[in-house]
Enzyme design. Structure first.
Site, PDB file in Angstrom:
ATOM      1  N   ASN A  29     -99.607 -75.597  21.620  1.00 52.01           N
ATOM      2  CA  ASN A  29    -100.308 -74.356  21.949  1.00 52.01           C
ATOM      3  C   ASN A  29    -101.800 -74.625  21.790  1.00 52.01           C
ATOM      4  O   ASN A  29    -102.304 -74.736  20.678  1.00 52.01           O
ATOM      5  CB  ASN A  29     -99.839 -73.250  20.986  1.00 52.01           C
ATOM      6  CG  ASN A  29    -100.668 -71.982  21.130  1.00 52.01           C
ATOM      7  OD1 ASN A  29    -101.372 -71.800  22.114  1.00 52.01           O
ATOM      8  ND2 ASN A  29    -100.575 -71.108  20.144  1.00 52.01           N
ATOM      9  N   TRP A  30    -102.494 -74.706  22.941  1.00 57.33           N
ATOM     10  CA  TRP A  30    -103.908 -75.088  22.898  1.00 57.33           C
ATOM     11  C   TRP A  30    -104.810 -73.900  22.577  1.00 57.33           C
ATOM     12  O   TRP A  30    -106.018 -74.064  22.470  1.00 57.33           O
ATOM     13  CB  TRP A  30    -104.306 -75.744  24.225  1.00 57.33           C
ATOM     14  CG  TRP A  30    -103.617 -77.050  24.495  1.00 57.33           C
ATOM     15  CD1 TRP A  30    -102.742 -77.710  23.670  1.00 57.33           C
ATOM     16  CD2 TRP A  30    -103.735 -77.856  25.673  1.00 57.33           C
ATOM     17  NE1 TRP A  30    -102.319 -78.878  24.268  1.00 57.33           N
ATOM     18  CE2 TRP A  30    -102.904 -78.993  25.498  1.00 57.33           C
ATOM     19  CE3 TRP A  30    -104.450 -77.752  26.871  1.00 57.33           C
ATOM     20  CZ2 TRP A  30    -102.789 -79.989  26.459  1.00 57.33           C
ATOM     21  CZ3 TRP A  30    -104.340 -78.733  27.830  1.00 57.33           C
ATOM     22  CH2 TRP A  30    -103.511 -79.850  27.631  1.00 57.33           C
ATOM     23  N   LYS A  31    -104.243 -72.717  22.468  1.00 56.33           N
ATOM     24  CA  LYS A  31    -105.028 -71.512  22.134  1.00 56.33           C
ATOM     25  C   LYS A  31    -106.276 -71.438  23.031  1.00 56.33           C
ATOM     26  O   LYS A  31    -106.224 -71.861  24.177  1.00 56.33           O
ATOM     27  CB  LYS A  31    -105.379 -71.502  20.651  1.00 56.33           C
ATOM     28  CG  LYS A  31    -104.179 -71.779  19.746  1.00 56.33           C
ATOM     29  CD  LYS A  31    -104.455 -71.448  18.313  1.00 56.33           C
ATOM     30  CE  LYS A  31    -103.299 -71.938  17.450  1.00 56.33           C
ATOM     31  NZ  LYS A  31    -103.270 -71.328  16.149  1.00 56.33           N
TER      32      LYS A  31
ATOM     33  N   HIS B 280     -96.917 -64.299  19.553  1.00 52.36           N
ATOM     34  CA  HIS B 280     -97.619 -65.181  18.611  1.00 52.36           C
ATOM     35  C   HIS B 280     -98.326 -64.323  17.565  1.00 52.36           C
ATOM     36  O   HIS B 280     -98.831 -63.245  17.861  1.00 52.36           O
ATOM     37  CB  HIS B 280     -98.628 -66.060  19.352  1.00 52.36           C
ATOM     38  CG  HIS B 280     -99.184 -67.149  18.503  1.00 52.36           C
ATOM     39  ND1 HIS B 280    -100.200 -66.940  17.595  1.00 52.36           N
ATOM     40  CD2 HIS B 280     -98.841 -68.459  18.387  1.00 52.36           C
ATOM     41  CE1 HIS B 280    -100.458 -68.074  16.971  1.00 52.36           C
ATOM     42  NE2 HIS B 280     -99.650 -69.013  17.433  1.00 52.36           N
TER      43      HIS B 280
ATOM     44  N   GLU C 160    -101.126 -64.453  16.275  1.00 49.75           N
ATOM     45  CA  GLU C 160    -102.521 -64.087  16.584  1.00 49.75           C
ATOM     46  C   GLU C 160    -102.571 -62.891  17.525  1.00 49.75           C
ATOM     47  O   GLU C 160    -103.500 -62.082  17.463  1.00 49.75           O
ATOM     48  CB  GLU C 160    -103.264 -65.307  17.152  1.00 49.75           C
ATOM     49  CG  GLU C 160    -103.553 -66.324  16.053  1.00 49.75           C
ATOM     50  CD  GLU C 160    -103.657 -67.760  16.511  1.00 49.75           C
ATOM     51  OE1 GLU C 160    -103.796 -68.016  17.730  1.00 49.75           O
ATOM     52  OE2 GLU C 160    -103.577 -68.659  15.642  1.00 49.75           O
TER      53      GLU C 160
ATOM     54  N   GLU D 165     -92.793 -69.086  12.700  1.00 50.15           N
ATOM     55  CA  GLU D 165     -94.151 -69.467  12.326  1.00 50.15           C
ATOM     56  C   GLU D 165     -94.631 -68.565  11.186  1.00 50.15           C
ATOM     57  O   GLU D 165     -95.149 -67.471  11.441  1.00 50.15           O
ATOM     58  CB  GLU D 165     -95.092 -69.299  13.523  1.00 50.15           C
ATOM     59  CG  GLU D 165     -94.743 -70.169  14.702  1.00 50.15           C
ATOM     60  CD  GLU D 165     -95.979 -70.510  15.518  1.00 50.15           C
ATOM     61  OE1 GLU D 165     -96.250 -71.706  15.663  1.00 50.15           O
ATOM     62  OE2 GLU D 165     -96.681 -69.596  15.965  1.00 50.15           O
TER      63      GLU D 165
ATOM     64  N   GLY E  70    -102.578 -72.702  11.061  1.00 47.80           N
ATOM     65  CA  GLY E  70    -103.983 -73.091  11.024  1.00 47.80           C
ATOM     66  C   GLY E  70    -104.555 -73.235   9.623  1.00 47.80           C
ATOM     67  O   GLY E  70    -105.768 -73.323   9.451  1.00 47.80           O
TER      68      GLY E  70
ATOM     69  N   SER F 103     -99.029 -75.587  10.846  1.00 47.71           N
ATOM     70  CA  SER F 103     -99.613 -76.797  10.257  1.00 47.71           C
ATOM     71  C   SER F 103     -98.697 -78.014  10.374  1.00 47.71           C
ATOM     72  O   SER F 103     -98.610 -78.835   9.445  1.00 47.71           O
ATOM     73  CB  SER F 103    -100.026 -76.546   8.806  1.00 47.71           C
ATOM     74  OG  SER F 103    -101.038 -75.552   8.763  1.00 47.71           O
TER      75      SER F 103
ATOM     76  N   GLY G  46    -100.157 -76.150  16.920  1.00 46.46           N
ATOM     77  CA  GLY G  46    -101.474 -75.650  17.304  1.00 46.46           C
ATOM     78  C   GLY G  46    -102.519 -76.754  17.198  1.00 46.46           C
ATOM     79  O   GLY G  46    -102.662 -77.582  18.096  1.00 46.46           O
ATOM     80  N   GLY G  47    -103.233 -76.789  16.075  1.00 45.75           N
ATOM     81  CA  GLY G  47    -104.365 -77.703  15.912  1.00 45.75           C
ATOM     82  C   GLY G  47    -104.062 -79.152  16.288  1.00 45.75           C
ATOM     83  O   GLY G  47    -104.847 -79.790  17.009  1.00 45.75           O
TER      84      GLY G  47
END
Ligand code: PEP
Length: 253
Positions: free
Chosen positions: A10-12, A96, A98, A168, A174, A213, A234-235
């Site tokens: 997930n490149w956000k 998600h 966010e 998640e 993150g 993470s 993610g990251g």
């Protein structure tokens, strides 16, 4: 029951078209030949078309980060699942944390999105997870049960196998603080039991991802758990070497 693990990046809100194409090309070159693991990448909306063309004919799946539930109409700024299918998406992330946290998305809206994704012939990646306050208050399972109920109401068992559920924990996203493999497995086993109550035997075929993470250093252990069938990353998905290492760690012995 053997389930093909699925690892999605997930490149956000990162990477315009040029950078997205560069990363997609590295992922494609390094992971197209990977067997027994499904891999997907979720760029920003504006890069989906270009990245989709770059992935054409290769097994890496194009994934959208969100969608709306209406097909068309006066909904300024929204994108329908059929339009995502148009640019080659196979999966759409819904719910998600966010989106829930910053955009006020409630379980019922997540359910509308999940059903719209299924109706368009795509597969939802349904995100669920508790906050640290909820975990500390022993409300984790109640929260997850409510999230599943909201999102999966009226979904027929015939559609269930297409749904990927991503656990998640909000406190792990993150933050660098992943759930332990045992913590994650405990929740995944709970989610599968809930899905069995709702959908019956098909729950054994549904894939449950862990997200929060995930990095090359912890991926193998998390992914070796019996009910963890992949990762939502993610990251670490923003760097080809890390994402490739995580995807490779998903291969089942
Ligand atoms: C995510 O955003 O879905 C996620 C899991 O992020 P990270 O891997 O950075 O924790």
């Amino acid at each position: 029951m053997s389930r093909t693990p699925i690892v999605v990046g997930n490149w956000k809100l990162h990477k315009g078209i040029a950078d997205a194409l560069a990363l997609a090309t590295e992922v494609k070159n390094q992971l197209s030949a990977l067997r027994d693991v499904e891999v997907g990448i979720a760029p920003v909306f504006t890069a989906l078309h270009a990245v989709g063309k770059r992935l054409d004919g290769c097994p890496v799946a194009l994934v959208a980060q969100d969608c709306f539930w209406q097909e068309q109409g006066a909904w300024t700024g929204e994108v329908a699942p059929s339009l995502l299918a148009d640019v080659g998406c196979r999966y759409v992330i819904v719910g998600h944390s966010e989106r829930r946290q910053h955009f006020g998305e409630l379980d019922a809206a997540v359910g509308l999105k999940a059903r719209a994704v299924l109706a368009a012939g795509l597969a939802p990646i349904l995100c669920v997870g508790e906050t640290d306050r909820e975990r500390d208050a022993n409300e984790t399972f109640a929260r997850l049960r409510a999230q599943l109920a909201g999102a999966l109401a009226d979904v027929p068992a015939a559609d269930a196998e297409r749904i990927v559920v991503a656990y998640e924990p909000v406190w792990a996203i993150g933050t660098g603080r992943s759930a332990t493999p045992a913590q994650a497995q405990e929740v995944h086993a709970f989610l599968r039991a809930e899905l069995r109550d709702r959908f019956g035997d098909v729950a054994a075929k549904m894939r449950l991802q862990y997200g929060g993470s995930v990095k090359p250093e912890n991926a193998a252990e998390l992914l070796s758990m019996p009910d963890i069938d992949g990762a939502l990353v993610g990251g670490a998905a923003l760097e080809a070497a890390k994402f490739v290492a995580i995807a490779r760690a998903a291969r089942r012995a």
